[in-house]
Design a protein around this motif. Sequence first.
Motif, PDB file in Angstrom:
ATOM      1  N   GLN A 108       0.709  -1.015   0.051  1.00  0.00           N
ATOM      2  CA  GLN A 108      -0.081  -0.004   0.048  1.00  0.00           C
ATOM      3  C   GLN A 108       0.930   1.165   0.152  1.00  0.00           C
ATOM      4  OE1 GLN A 108      -3.164  -1.080  -1.126  1.00  0.00           O
ATOM      5  NE2 GLN A 108      -3.822   0.459   0.325  1.00  0.00           N
ATOM      6  N   LEU A 109       1.827   1.227   0.851  1.00  0.00           N
ATOM      7  CA  LEU A 109       2.783   2.518   1.026  1.00  0.00           C
ATOM      8  C   LEU A 109       3.623   2.846  -0.174  1.00  0.00           C
ATOM      9  CD1 LEU A 109       3.783   2.316   4.764  1.00  0.00           C
ATOM     10  CD2 LEU A 109       2.088   3.737   3.528  1.00  0.00           C
ATOM     11  N   SER A 110       3.870   1.550  -0.938  1.00  0.00           N
ATOM     12  CA  SER A 110       4.700   1.851  -2.310  1.00  0.00           C
ATOM     13  C   SER A 110       3.982   2.101  -3.476  1.00  0.00           C
ATOM     14  CB  SER A 110       5.498   0.627  -2.477  1.00  0.00           C
ATOM     15  OG  SER A 110       4.789  -0.420  -2.814  1.00  0.00           O
ATOM     16  N   ASP A 111       2.420   1.956  -3.304  1.00  0.00           N
ATOM     17  CA  ASP A 111       1.516   1.919  -4.573  1.00  0.00           C
ATOM     18  C   ASP A 111       1.222   3.609  -4.775  1.00  0.00           C
ATOM     19  OD1 ASP A 111      -0.818   2.136  -6.112  1.00  0.00           O
ATOM     20  OD2 ASP A 111      -1.403   0.391  -5.275  1.00  0.00           O
ATOM     21  N   PRO A 112       1.660   3.879  -6.054  1.00  0.00           N
ATOM     22  CA  PRO A 112       1.424   5.479  -6.443  1.00  0.00           C
ATOM     23  C   PRO A 112      -0.023   5.957  -6.242  1.00  0.00           C
ATOM     24  CG  PRO A 112       1.904   3.858  -8.375  1.00  0.00           C
ATOM     25  CD  PRO A 112       2.275   3.033  -7.099  1.00  0.00           C
ATOM     26  N   PHE A 113      -1.044   4.705  -6.743  1.00  0.00           N
ATOM     27  CA  PHE A 113      -2.294   5.392  -6.614  1.00  0.00           C
ATOM     28  C   PHE A 113      -2.824   5.617  -5.256  1.00  0.00           C
ATOM     29  CE2 PHE A 113      -2.194   2.983 -10.735  1.00  0.00           C
ATOM     30  CZ  PHE A 113      -2.475   3.926 -11.536  1.00  0.00           C
ATOM     31  N   VAL A 114      -2.280   4.902  -4.217  1.00  0.00           N
ATOM     32  CA  VAL A 114      -2.690   5.091  -2.821  1.00  0.00           C
ATOM     33  C   VAL A 114      -2.235   6.589  -2.404  1.00  0.00           C
ATOM     34  CG1 VAL A 114      -2.167   4.540  -0.226  1.00  0.00           C
ATOM     35  CG2 VAL A 114      -2.738   2.939  -2.108  1.00  0.00           C
ATOM     36  N   LYS A 115      -0.952   6.662  -2.972  1.00  0.00           N
ATOM     37  CA  LYS A 115      -0.322   8.339  -2.785  1.00  0.00           C
ATOM     38  C   LYS A 115      -1.076   9.211  -3.426  1.00  0.00           C
ATOM     39  CE  LYS A 115       4.423   6.185  -1.808  1.00  0.00           C
ATOM     40  NZ  LYS A 115       5.735   6.300  -2.379  1.00  0.00           N
ATOM     41  N   ALA A 116      -1.603   9.013  -4.540  1.00  0.00           N
ATOM     42  CA  ALA A 116      -2.320  10.034  -5.328  1.00  0.00           C
ATOM     43  C   ALA A 116      -3.560  10.244  -4.934  1.00  0.00           C
ATOM     44  CB  ALA A 116      -2.372   9.466  -6.839  1.00  0.00           C
ATOM     45  N   ALA A 117      -4.423   9.139  -4.129  1.00  0.00           N
ATOM     46  CA  ALA A 117      -5.479   9.471  -3.517  1.00  0.00           C
ATOM     47  C   ALA A 117      -5.384  10.192  -2.246  1.00  0.00           C
ATOM     48  CB  ALA A 117      -5.891   7.758  -3.233  1.00  0.00           C
ATOM     49  N   HIS A 118      -4.253  10.101  -1.723  1.00  0.00           N
ATOM     50  CA  HIS A 118      -3.876  11.233  -0.521  1.00  0.00           C
ATOM     51  C   HIS A 118      -3.743  12.299  -0.869  1.00  0.00           C
ATOM     52  CE1 HIS A 118      -2.482  12.418   3.328  1.00  0.00           C
ATOM     53  NE2 HIS A 118      -1.490  12.891   2.756  1.00  0.00           N
ATOM     54  N   THR A 119      -3.154  12.547  -1.977  1.00  0.00           N
ATOM     55  CA  THR A 119      -2.685  14.020  -2.129  1.00  0.00           C
ATOM     56  C   THR A 119      -3.905  14.676  -2.794  1.00  0.00           C
ATOM     57  OG1 THR A 119      -1.699  13.292  -4.440  1.00  0.00           O
ATOM     58  CG2 THR A 119      -0.205  13.538  -2.662  1.00  0.00           C
ATOM     59  N   GLN A 120      -4.758  13.956  -3.494  1.00  0.00           N
ATOM     60  CA  GLN A 120      -5.806  14.496  -4.496  1.00  0.00           C
ATOM     61  C   GLN A 120      -7.217  14.339  -3.823  1.00  0.00           C
ATOM     62  OE1 GLN A 120      -6.041  13.336  -8.562  1.00  0.00           O
ATOM     63  NE2 GLN A 120      -3.834  12.941  -8.649  1.00  0.00           N
ATOM     64  N   ASN A 121      -7.187  13.873  -2.384  1.00  0.00           N
ATOM     65  CA  ASN A 121      -8.081  13.898  -1.353  1.00  0.00           C
ATOM     66  C   ASN A 121      -9.436  13.040  -1.738  1.00  0.00           C
ATOM     67  OD1 ASN A 121      -9.185  14.949   1.039  1.00  0.00           O
ATOM     68  ND2 ASN A 121     -10.518  16.302   0.226  1.00  0.00           N
ATOM     69  N   TYR A 122      -8.865  12.009  -2.410  1.00  0.00           N
ATOM     70  CA  TYR A 122      -9.962  10.734  -2.730  1.00  0.00           C
ATOM     71  C   TYR A 122     -10.004   9.679  -1.273  1.00  0.00           C
ATOM     72  CZ  TYR A 122     -10.589  12.317  -7.529  1.00  0.00           C
ATOM     73  OH  TYR A 122     -11.011  13.108  -8.649  1.00  0.00           O
ATOM     74  N   ARG A 123     -11.013   9.211  -1.268  1.00  0.00           N
ATOM     75  CA  ARG A 123     -11.274   8.305  -0.113  1.00  0.00           C
ATOM     76  C   ARG A 123     -10.297   7.144  -0.131  1.00  0.00           C
ATOM     77  NH1 ARG A 123     -17.298   9.224   2.179  1.00  0.00           N
ATOM     78  NH2 ARG A 123     -17.033  11.552   2.417  1.00  0.00           N
ATOM     79  N   CYS A 124     -10.043   6.679  -1.478  1.00  0.00           N
ATOM     80  CA  CYS A 124      -9.113   5.519  -1.660  1.00  0.00           C
ATOM     81  C   CYS A 124      -8.816   5.439  -2.909  1.00  0.00           C
ATOM     82  CB  CYS A 124      -9.894   4.106  -1.240  1.00  0.00           C
ATOM     83  SG  CYS A 124     -11.392   3.612  -2.139  1.00  0.00           S
ATOM     84  N   ARG A 125      -7.730   4.220  -3.458  1.00  0.00           N
ATOM     85  CA  ARG A 125      -7.030   4.454  -4.740  1.00  0.00           C
ATOM     86  C   ARG A 125      -8.273   3.926  -5.989  1.00  0.00           C
ATOM     87  NH1 ARG A 125      -5.897  -0.238  -6.682  1.00  0.00           N
ATOM     88  NH2 ARG A 125      -3.549   0.468  -7.523  1.00  0.00           N
ATOM     89  N   SER A 126      -9.379   3.376  -5.367  1.00  0.00           N
ATOM     90  CA  SER A 126     -10.001   2.935  -6.461  1.00  0.00           C
ATOM     91  C   SER A 126     -10.737   4.126  -7.434  1.00  0.00           C
ATOM     92  CB  SER A 126     -11.376   2.278  -5.811  1.00  0.00           C
ATOM     93  OG  SER A 126     -12.297   2.929  -4.895  1.00  0.00           O
ATOM     94  N   ALA A 127     -10.809   5.224  -6.776  1.00  0.00           N
ATOM     95  CA  ALA A 127     -11.055   6.414  -7.606  1.00  0.00           C
ATOM     96  C   ALA A 127     -10.721   6.452  -8.942  1.00  0.00           C
ATOM     97  CB  ALA A 127     -10.859   7.758  -6.743  1.00  0.00           C
ATOM     98  N   PHE A 128      -9.430   6.059  -9.079  1.00  0.00           N
ATOM     99  CA  PHE A 128      -8.480   6.223 -10.400  1.00  0.00           C
ATOM    100  C   PHE A 128      -8.978   5.095 -11.258  1.00  0.00           C
ATOM    101  CE2 PHE A 128      -5.948   8.278  -6.920  1.00  0.00           C
ATOM    102  CZ  PHE A 128      -5.810   9.559  -7.557  1.00  0.00           C
ATOM    103  N   LYS A 129      -9.558   4.225 -10.969  1.00  0.00           N
ATOM    104  CA  LYS A 129      -9.995   3.244 -11.899  1.00  0.00           C
ATOM    105  C   LYS A 129     -11.254   3.826 -12.506  1.00  0.00           C
ATOM    106  CE  LYS A 129      -9.000  -0.560  -8.609  1.00  0.00           C
ATOM    107  NZ  LYS A 129      -9.466  -1.344  -7.851  1.00  0.00           N
ATOM    108  N   LEU A 130     -12.113   4.420 -11.710  1.00  0.00           N
ATOM    109  CA  LEU A 130     -13.289   5.248 -12.458  1.00  0.00           C
ATOM    110  C   LEU A 130     -12.919   6.408 -13.107  1.00  0.00           C
ATOM    111  CD1 LEU A 130     -16.361   5.511 -13.115  1.00  0.00           C
ATOM    112  CD2 LEU A 130     -16.663   6.462 -10.497  1.00  0.00           C
ATOM    113  N   LEU A 131     -11.885   7.252 -12.789  1.00  0.00           N
ATOM    114  CA  LEU A 131     -11.596   8.212 -13.562  1.00  0.00           C
ATOM    115  C   LEU A 131     -10.997   7.834 -14.907  1.00  0.00           C
ATOM    116  CD1 LEU A 131      -9.644  10.275 -10.565  1.00  0.00           C
ATOM    117  CD2 LEU A 131     -11.585  10.885 -11.971  1.00  0.00           C
ATOM    118  N   GLU A 132     -10.283   6.984 -14.696  1.00  0.00           N
ATOM    119  CA  GLU A 132      -9.519   6.409 -16.063  1.00  0.00           C
ATOM    120  C   GLU A 132     -10.657   5.795 -17.147  1.00  0.00           C
ATOM    121  OE1 GLU A 132      -6.826   2.679 -18.005  1.00  0.00           O
ATOM    122  OE2 GLU A 132      -6.693   3.335 -15.770  1.00  0.00           O
ATOM    123  N   ILE A 133     -11.533   5.144 -16.380  1.00  0.00           N
ATOM    124  CA  ILE A 133     -12.944   4.680 -17.414  1.00  0.00           C
ATOM    125  C   ILE A 133     -13.638   5.747 -17.952  1.00  0.00           C
ATOM    126  CG2 ILE A 133     -14.879   3.093 -17.403  1.00  0.00           C
ATOM    127  CD1 ILE A 133     -13.339   1.583 -15.609  1.00  0.00           C
TER     128      ILE A 133
END
Length: 242
Positions: A40-65
């Motif tokens: 989790q700590l090495s996952d770039p999507f976890v880090k991006a979720a934190h910096t972009q204020n999303y509740r978890c990394r799964s946001a980026f799956k929907l954003l991409e789609i």
Amino acid sequence: MLKHTVLQRSFIHISVASLKKGPLNLKGKSPADKRWLVRQLSDPFVKAAHTQNYRCRSAFKLLEIDDKFNILRPGHSVIDCGAAPGAWSQVAVQRVNSTGEHMENPRGTVVGIDLLRITPLDGAHFLSNQDITDPATEAQLLSLLPDARADVILSDMAPNASGLRELDHERLINLCLSVVGLAEKVLRPGGSLLCKYWDGALAHKLQTNLSQLFQDVRTIKPKASRKESAELFYLARTFRKR
């Protein structure tokens, strides 16, 4: 009908919070837990979720789609099945303008449902601690949707893992089929459905059901889905009511 086990959800919270706190304390954790937390700590999507204020990394799956297929548009009504902790609802709120922030665009609606409690989110109506297959929940859902209809149904649901791959696959396919049943009742003609499934022998059954109701059905694996995961998504577009 939980998206993750409660234990996994707490880990997500710990890993995101730890990004600001320095080295992670792994004392007392099992080897499997340690591997999960380190990943989790090495996952770039976890880090991006934190910096972009999303509740978890799964946001980026929907954003991409959505960036590719444009299924979420201003003014749309969206149902988010298995919404907790709310990351997909965050994306939907932004894309359909359900807060009314952009006054030049029509205002949409987002309704999220989960067996777990969902922390409130501006622009979304959450039905926490409720089962999407319960008729009482369906009645509440319809009362929150304009004209009792939705333009998009999202499902990132998954059952709690049993450790038996085939059983978990079957359970998730059944959850997806319940979402398909909901689509037949509430989706507007031309609407879209996006649902997560795990690859396996019963995937064709789900695809067949979707193909009977939608003009275009395709399989997607977003970049934010881990390569080693069996997770895939069916995107079904242009609903045609039977």
